[in-house]
Write a protein that holds these residues in place. Structure first.
Motif, PDB file in Angstrom:
ATOM      1  N   TYR A  96      45.488  66.835  48.357  1.00 22.27           N
ATOM      2  CA  TYR A  96      45.047  67.551  47.443  1.00 22.27           C
ATOM      3  C   TYR A  96      43.777  69.013  47.587  1.00 22.27           C
ATOM      4  O   TYR A  96      44.495  69.963  46.915  1.00 22.27           O
ATOM      5  CB  TYR A  96      44.372  66.956  46.221  1.00 22.27           C
ATOM      6  CG  TYR A  96      42.780  65.990  46.410  1.00 22.27           C
ATOM      7  CD1 TYR A  96      41.975  66.369  47.473  1.00 22.27           C
ATOM      8  CD2 TYR A  96      42.900  64.590  46.210  1.00 22.27           C
ATOM      9  CE1 TYR A  96      40.921  65.364  47.579  1.00 22.27           C
ATOM     10  CE2 TYR A  96      41.892  63.629  45.669  1.00 22.27           C
ATOM     11  CZ  TYR A  96      41.292  63.994  47.360  1.00 22.27           C
ATOM     12  OH  TYR A  96      40.010  63.452  47.545  1.00 22.27           O
ATOM     13  N   ASP A 125      41.833  65.799  37.250  1.00 23.48           N
ATOM     14  CA  ASP A 125      41.586  66.838  36.779  1.00 23.48           C
ATOM     15  C   ASP A 125      40.523  67.726  36.231  1.00 23.48           C
ATOM     16  O   ASP A 125      40.486  69.032  35.938  1.00 23.48           O
ATOM     17  CB  ASP A 125      41.596  65.761  34.810  1.00 23.48           C
ATOM     18  CG  ASP A 125      39.808  64.723  35.097  1.00 23.48           C
ATOM     19  OD1 ASP A 125      40.277  63.894  35.775  1.00 23.48           O
ATOM     20  OD2 ASP A 125      39.100  65.208  34.100  1.00 23.48           O
ATOM     21  N   GLN A 126      39.512  66.889  37.388  1.00 26.88           N
ATOM     22  CA  GLN A 126      37.793  67.852  37.831  1.00 26.88           C
ATOM     23  C   GLN A 126      38.424  68.526  38.628  1.00 26.88           C
ATOM     24  O   GLN A 126      38.095  70.090  38.516  1.00 26.88           O
ATOM     25  CB  GLN A 126      37.036  66.705  38.240  1.00 26.88           C
ATOM     26  CG  GLN A 126      36.780  65.838  36.918  1.00 26.88           C
ATOM     27  CD  GLN A 126      36.041  66.722  35.848  1.00 26.88           C
ATOM     28  OE1 GLN A 126      35.033  67.559  35.819  1.00 26.88           O
ATOM     29  NE2 GLN A 126      37.122  66.532  33.991  1.00 26.88           N
ATOM     30  N   SER A 163      32.600  63.915  41.794  1.00 22.59           N
ATOM     31  CA  SER A 163      33.629  63.795  42.525  1.00 22.59           C
ATOM     32  C   SER A 163      33.301  64.011  43.512  1.00 22.59           C
ATOM     33  O   SER A 163      33.840  65.215  44.086  1.00 22.59           O
ATOM     34  CB  SER A 163      35.008  64.141  41.489  1.00 22.59           C
ATOM     35  OG  SER A 163      35.961  64.147  42.681  1.00 22.59           O
ATOM     36  N   VAL A 164      33.567  63.298  44.847  1.00 23.58           N
ATOM     37  CA  VAL A 164      33.888  64.022  46.684  1.00 23.58           C
ATOM     38  C   VAL A 164      35.320  64.927  46.405  1.00 23.58           C
ATOM     39  O   VAL A 164      34.477  65.772  46.898  1.00 23.58           O
ATOM     40  CB  VAL A 164      34.131  63.214  46.988  1.00 23.58           C
ATOM     41  CG1 VAL A 164      34.049  63.808  48.435  1.00 23.58           C
ATOM     42  CG2 VAL A 164      32.684  61.855  46.586  1.00 23.58           C
ATOM     43  N   ASP A 305      33.434  52.294  48.921  1.00 24.52           N
ATOM     44  CA  ASP A 305      33.910  51.884  50.087  1.00 24.52           C
ATOM     45  C   ASP A 305      33.779  51.037  50.380  1.00 24.52           C
ATOM     46  O   ASP A 305      34.250  50.672  51.681  1.00 24.52           O
ATOM     47  CB  ASP A 305      34.936  53.502  50.543  1.00 24.52           C
ATOM     48  CG  ASP A 305      35.159  54.505  50.664  1.00 24.52           C
ATOM     49  OD1 ASP A 305      35.995  54.275  49.532  1.00 24.52           O
ATOM     50  OD2 ASP A 305      35.040  55.097  51.355  1.00 24.52           O
ATOM     51  N   ILE A 327      32.967  53.045  40.165  1.00 23.19           N
ATOM     52  CA  ILE A 327      33.640  53.956  40.715  1.00 23.19           C
ATOM     53  C   ILE A 327      35.160  54.516  40.416  1.00 23.19           C
ATOM     54  O   ILE A 327      35.464  54.961  39.329  1.00 23.19           O
ATOM     55  CB  ILE A 327      33.427  54.569  42.050  1.00 23.19           C
ATOM     56  CG1 ILE A 327      32.282  54.663  42.765  1.00 23.19           C
ATOM     57  CG2 ILE A 327      34.014  55.982  42.539  1.00 23.19           C
ATOM     58  CD1 ILE A 327      31.326  55.654  42.059  1.00 23.19           C
ATOM     59  N   ARG A 371      40.247  49.286  52.729  1.00 20.67           N
ATOM     60  CA  ARG A 371      38.748  48.315  52.554  1.00 20.67           C
ATOM     61  C   ARG A 371      39.137  47.357  52.598  1.00 20.67           C
ATOM     62  O   ARG A 371      38.704  46.648  52.548  1.00 20.67           O
ATOM     63  CB  ARG A 371      37.295  49.805  51.585  1.00 20.67           C
ATOM     64  CG  ARG A 371      37.894  51.049  52.121  1.00 20.67           C
ATOM     65  CD  ARG A 371      37.666  51.365  53.385  1.00 20.67           C
ATOM     66  NE  ARG A 371      37.506  52.827  53.493  1.00 20.67           N
ATOM     67  CZ  ARG A 371      37.682  53.364  54.447  1.00 20.67           C
ATOM     68  NH1 ARG A 371      37.066  52.927  56.137  1.00 20.67           N
ATOM     69  NH2 ARG A 371      37.353  54.900  54.677  1.00 20.67           N
TER      70      ARG A 371
END
Ligand code: EPZ
Length: 430
Positions: A96, A125-126, A163-164, A305, A327, A371
């Protein structure tokens, strides 16, 4: 299909060095194609997610030269397509970032919707809301994100969720937009700071990375500046909890201890001795571990993670521990595998309830995601007897030389690819 075979019950003892952070490298490498010059990026981990991303760069025409295992030279000046028309790129989540980078640079991008680890529904969506706020037309056609803009203009963007990925993606596009962008409720993860530092070195104007308000003044163009990726806090954390679960004593080098605070706090709470140095931490587990309660949160909280890794350590702690996942909605697939190994563990909605036991027993288990895979290997290292871990391809997405590093700490682990090799290992291991 490769597998790990493990003879458990040996404490991990020794020193280990962590590699560059996979999640920072994925965004920084993508930002590197936003310039038309050659640029050198160092300290890249040699893991499959990175290699898939580099393949995607080559497909759109970028020049990618691997200088050595951890250094790559990239030139985005040779890009001849903004359409990342390849199925394999869907395998990684970070595809992305190509939308933000190509939209910023060429005002157009076509990228398949991302895949990545199956840890629940993972909407974007963000990201799309951010691109639209910057003036882009964005739609999804036949599974492909199509974004284009005549003009990209700075905007005030409030993220509905921390969101990262969305924070970094908006930074990428806004760096080359006209005017000022403000991102509120931004992610504060060290990965965001690392990519902002990288972009600022290339001439971008980004302030506030590491806080929840980031301000970006768009610039006309960016220029080359070599960069070294920050150390991987999750790789470090994985070895820290491996030391705890196996009652070992491990010095983890090449880390930024500040990034590891939430993990160090929990390790101390469960009874480990944790020593902090300038660029290293030591985890020593002399006694039986104690129970704790932990909830995953955005940075600086306890990282999602690291959820499966702490859960594995807690299966061997005294008392009842609780791990709450806030999360991702389905990060619990490792639980059934741990039950095969004798763990007393169950999931109730987004909470894992663990009744500590005195021992785990080796079993044949399979890896559901990256993970969880690392955590199940830790379980095998701590368990009595032989554990065979199937589907290790997920682990190879994010851990360089995993089995070699564990072996250097005294683990009895081998990568095999047939039943015969498993039998031979068992014979040798006695
Ligand atoms: C990044 O994923 C990492 N991946 C993940 O690492 C990590 O678990 C995650 O950040 C959290 O730290 C990469 O960097 C490639 P998010 P990302 O957007 O960016 C929801 C690993 O094991 N959300 O911060 O995809 C989302 O569903 C991986 O290395 C929306 O609702 O995560 C989640 O509940 C796994 N809409 C939450 O936000 C959006 O548009 C946080 O996700 C975006 C996200």
């Amino acid at each position: 299909m490769e597998q790990y075979v493990i003879k458990g019950g040996h404490p991990l003892i020794g020193e280990i060095e962590v590699e560059g952070a996979k999640n920072a490298a994925l965004s920084i490498l993508t930002a590197a194609i936003m310039i038309n010059e050659s640029i050198m990026i160092n300290n890249i981990p040699d893991v499959s997610d990175i290699n898939v991303l580099l393949e995607a760069f080559i497909i759109i025409g970028a020049t990618v030269k691997r200088i050595d295992r951890h250094t790559v030279q990239i030139n985005g000046g040779t890009i001849d397509s903004v359409s990342v028309n390849c199925e394999f790129v869907k395998r990684i989540r970070a595809s992305y970032y190509l939308v933000g980078a190509l939209l910023g640079k060429y005002r157009k991008a076509e990228v398949p919707l991302p895949g990545g680890c199956n840890i629940g529904s993972r909407p974007i969506d963000q990201h799309l809301k951010g691109f639209r706020a910057l003036g882009a037309d964005v739609s999804v056609h036949h599974g492909v994100i199509v974004a284009s803009a005549d003009n990209l203009r700075g905007a005030h963007i409030f993220l509905d969720i921390v969101s990262v990925g969305a924070t970094i993606n908006i930074i990428l596009a806004a760096s080359l937009a006209k005017g000022n962008t403000v991102i509120e409720n931004a992610a504060r993860e060290p990965y965001v700071v690392d990519v902002a530092n990288f972009l600022n070195g290339m001439g971008a104007d980004i302030k506030g990375a590491g806080t929840d308000i980031i301000r970006i003044k768009g610039v006309e163009h960016l220029h080359s500046k070599s960069y070294s990726i920050m150390p991987d806090l999750i790789e470090a954390g994985t070895y820290m909890f491996a030391a705890a679960a196996t009652r070992g004593n491990v010095l983890i080098k090449n880390v930024i201890p500040k990034h590891l605070e939430a993990m160090m706090t929990k390790l101390k709470e469960i009874g480990c001795i944790v020593e902090e140095f300038d660029e290293a931490v030591r985890v020593c587990a002399k006694w039986k571990l104690k129970k704790t309660y932990v909830k995953t949160l955005p940075y600086p909280g306890f990282p999602t993670d690291m959820h499966p890794q702490i859960a594995v350590a807690l299966t061997l702690a005294s008392g009842i521990s609780i791990v709450t996942e806030s999360i991702f909605e389905n990060r619990f697939k490792y639980v059934d595998e741990l039950i095969r190994m004798g763990a007393h563990i169950k999931v109730e909605r987004n909470t894992v309830i663990i009744e500590g036991t005195s021992k785990l027993t080796g079993a044949r288990i399979s890896v559901p995601d990256l993970r969880a895979g690392a955590a199940l290997v830790i379980a095998g290292l701590a368990a009595e007897g032989i554990t065979v871990v199937d589907d290790i391809i997920y682990i190879q997405r994010g851990y360089e030389n995993f089995e070699q590093k564990l072996r250097s700490l005294g683990a009895k682990i081998e990568k095999v690819s047939s039943e015969t090799e498993i039998q031979k290992f068992m014979f040798r291991a006695g």
